[in-house]
Design an enzyme around this catalytic site. Structure first.
Site, PDB file in Angstrom:
ATOM      1  N   ASP A 102       0.866  -1.173   0.000  1.00 33.22           N
ATOM      2  CA  ASP A 102       0.000   0.000   0.000  1.00 33.22           C
ATOM      3  C   ASP A 102       0.907   1.229   0.000  1.00 33.22           C
ATOM      4  O   ASP A 102       1.775   1.372   0.864  1.00 33.22           O
ATOM      5  CB  ASP A 102      -0.852  -0.021   1.272  1.00 33.22           C
ATOM      6  CG  ASP A 102      -2.246   0.502   1.052  1.00 33.22           C
ATOM      7  OD1 ASP A 102      -2.358   1.564   0.430  1.00 33.22           O
ATOM      8  OD2 ASP A 102      -3.196  -0.133   1.519  1.00 33.22           O
ATOM      9  N   ASP A 204      -3.094   4.582  -2.561  1.00 32.09           N
ATOM     10  CA  ASP A 204      -4.196   5.103  -1.756  1.00 32.09           C
ATOM     11  C   ASP A 204      -4.728   6.419  -2.337  1.00 32.09           C
ATOM     12  O   ASP A 204      -3.945   7.295  -2.725  1.00 32.09           O
ATOM     13  CB  ASP A 204      -3.648   5.344  -0.340  1.00 32.09           C
ATOM     14  CG  ASP A 204      -4.725   5.601   0.687  1.00 32.09           C
ATOM     15  OD1 ASP A 204      -5.594   4.746   0.869  1.00 32.09           O
ATOM     16  OD2 ASP A 204      -4.674   6.680   1.327  1.00 32.09           O
ATOM     17  N   ASP A 331     -12.763  -0.895   3.773  1.00 30.45           N
ATOM     18  CA  ASP A 331     -13.461   0.381   3.931  1.00 30.45           C
ATOM     19  C   ASP A 331     -14.977   0.278   3.793  1.00 30.45           C
ATOM     20  O   ASP A 331     -15.664   1.301   3.825  1.00 30.45           O
ATOM     21  CB  ASP A 331     -12.961   1.385   2.871  1.00 30.45           C
ATOM     22  CG  ASP A 331     -11.551   1.867   3.162  1.00 30.45           C
ATOM     23  OD1 ASP A 331     -11.197   1.996   4.343  1.00 30.45           O
ATOM     24  OD2 ASP A 331     -10.802   2.113   2.193  1.00 30.45           O
TER      25      ASP A 331
END
Ligand code: GLC
Length: 539
Positions: A102, A204, A331
């Site tokens: 990430d 991200d 999420d």
């Protein structure tokens, strides 16, 4: 060039929740190493995934659980250290599993030395690495932008009497991507990990990097209730995200990655307009290799809705580009919870997986979906996610709970009470219980993932919607060597579908139920089938 990411099944690991190896109740890299054989040991008794994406492992004060990075080129001690990381990459590669990290470029932690330096004074050499502005006359923030986590996107720094911008928490200041030094510093970060052997990055909130140069107010109001995620803050997000200059940055990264060969980037393009998502693939493959399409996360359980999402993407993607669908992520509520049903929940889970793994694209699984993990209710005193603390009921902890490995204490995840609670039913719903059961959801995922590897139609075939009854979503995956017809009955009633040619059953959510008669196939409620069609006379 080997485009492994086109064929790969990806698996997202929420690192804090996969496997704890040192008894602190939090998952870590050594824990993941212990579980690599489960993911892929080279045989069909393992899940068979080709790549893992790890949520952030960097040093961080954990205000947003790692998405607030305090050092981009190290590992948080709670997860291990750089040596553990190197061992992890080696062990993953030994099993043919690619490693995707990430990468969080939009913002740092407020504890990152860059921000600490930036905030020392208006004349700090790193002042311009972040976005600082004077208050408006009267003292209010410089514009009307709002944070994705609620409240204004600006916080006043009393020391220098200026506001700084943060698209998320005040502890996550946004970097200034119009500053060439920021661009260079972050390219060094990419090189650091590429040199250590990572195969790619999940980037991200990539669409947020660049902001309007003049920081203009966003137009408003929009009915936020209509879609709190698309229209957060009741605004049209015209100036605080998706600015044209972001594409220059992505093109630079692509050039950098291409120099390493066989590396990839998948962008979290958290936009819900397919046309805008499509632009992040660039032209002629000069930007992202893959861009997430999150519309499935908001789609109701309805054939027309999924068909619409897929057709839209198929229509808008540039030539050669490949979609990326997800059913669950860290999420959003897990899909088994979203698609729950008193009697058909498990049938729905299978059918959803069959869809994800047979559509054209690079599928991303979310850890635990293969055993049917649901959202876990979190008692108020155990809420960790800052979103859940601010908006009770909307937090993301329920989908981030520990992986359920076995029926032992703490589900085999840890030897102590984990950082987030386990569900009451973990003794029934776990890897160990499903591993040997050929009728389990895990066996279904495993069989489909392994079968997918040998299917040219699924790996490389084109997509075409098939006409079918209203409750069904049906499509062809066509390749010179093989054509598969897929039919998914979203309805609660049996239905008959007719394929253009005869064929034989290739895979199904329930292989025992098929009674093909000529071109017609009967589908039970929430049943999905894949039929290998006879070669067409035209071919
Ligand atoms: C992304 C991440 C999310 C995080 C946010 C801020 O949307 O997926 O978990 O909170 O960015 O970094």
């Amino acid at each position: 060039m080997n485009q492994w990411w086109r064929h790969a099944v990806f698996y997202e690991i929420y690192v804090r929740s996969f496997q704890d190896s040192n008894g602190d109740g939090i998952g870590d890299l050594d824990g993941i190493i212990q579980r690599l054989d489960y993911l892929n040991d080279g045989t069909p008794s393992s899940l068979g995934v080709d790549a893992v994406w790890l949520t952030p492992i960097y040093p961080s004060p954990m205000r947003d659980f790692g998405y607030d990075v305090a050092d981009y080129v190290d590992v948080h001690p709670v997860f291990g250290d750089l040596r553990t990381f190197d061992r992890f990459v080696e062990e993953a590669h030994r099993r043919g599993i690619r490693v995707v990290l990430d990468f969080v470029p939009n913002h740092t932690s407020s504890e990152h030395p860059w921000f600490q330096d930036s905030r020392t004074s208006r004349t700090s050499p790193r002042r311009d690495w972040y976005i600082w502005r004077d208050p408006k006359p009267g003292g209010s923030p410089p514009n009307n932008w709002v944070s994705s986590f609620g409240g204004p996107a600006w916080s006043l720094d009393p020391h220098s009497a200026q506001y700084y911008l943060h698209s998320f928490l005040p502890e996550q200041p946004d970097l200034n991507w119009r500053n060439p030094q920021v661009i260079e510093a972050m390219e060094n970060v990419l090189r650091f990990w590429l040199d250590r052997g990572v195969d790619g990055f999940r980037v991200d909130v990539i669409h947020k990097l660049v902001k309007d140069r003049a920081l203009r107010d966003n137009p408003k109001p929009l009915p936020e209730e209509e879609h709190p995620v698309y229209h957060f803050g009741g605004q049209v997000h015209l100036y605080d995200e998706d600015q044209p200059e972001v594409h220059d940055i992505i093109r630079r990264w692509r050039t950098l990655l291409d120099r390493y060969g066989e590396r990839m980037m998948v962008g979290e393009v958290y936009l819900f307009d397919a046309e805008r998502i499509a632009r992040y693939y660039g032209t002629g493959g000069d930007e992202l290799h893959l861009a997430f399409n999150f519309r499935f996360l908001w789609s109701p359980w309805d054939a027309a809705s999924f068909r619409h999402e897929v057709e839209t993407m198929e229509r808008l993607l540039p030539a050669g580009a490949q979609p990326t669908y997800v059913l669950s992520s860290h999420d959003a509520p897990r899909h088994l919870t979203r698609f729950d049903h008193p009697s058909l929940a498990h049938a729905r889970a299978r059918m959803a997986a069959l869809m994800l793994l047979t559509l054209r694209g690079s599928p991303f699984l979310y850890y635990g979906e293969e055993i049917g993990m649901r959202d876990v209710p979190i008692p108020p005193d155990r809420i960790c996610d800052p979103v859940g603390q601010r908006f009770p009921g909307l937090g993301r902890d329920p989908e981030r709970t520990p992986m359920q490995w076995d029926a032992g204490p703490y589900a085999g995840f840890s030897t102590v009470e984990p950082w987030l609670p386990l569900p009451e039913d973990y003794k029934q719903c776990n890897v160990e219980a499903q591993r040997q059961d050929p009728a389990s959801l895990l066996s279904f995922y495993r069989a489909l993932i392994w079968k997918r590897k040998s299917s040219l139609a699924l790996l490389e075939g084109g997509y075409r919607t098939l006409p079918c009854p209203e409750s069904v979503f049906a499509y062809l995956r066509e390749h010179r060597e093989q054509t598969l017809a897929i039919a998914l009955n979203f309805g609660s009633e049996p239905v008959t579908v007719t394929f253009p040619r005869g064929g034989r059953l290739w895979f199904a959510t329930d292989p025992h139920q098929q009674h093909p008669v000529g071109l017609d196939w009967q589908l039970a409620p929430c049943e999905g089938i894949v039929v290998e069609l006879e070669a067409s006379p035209i071919h």
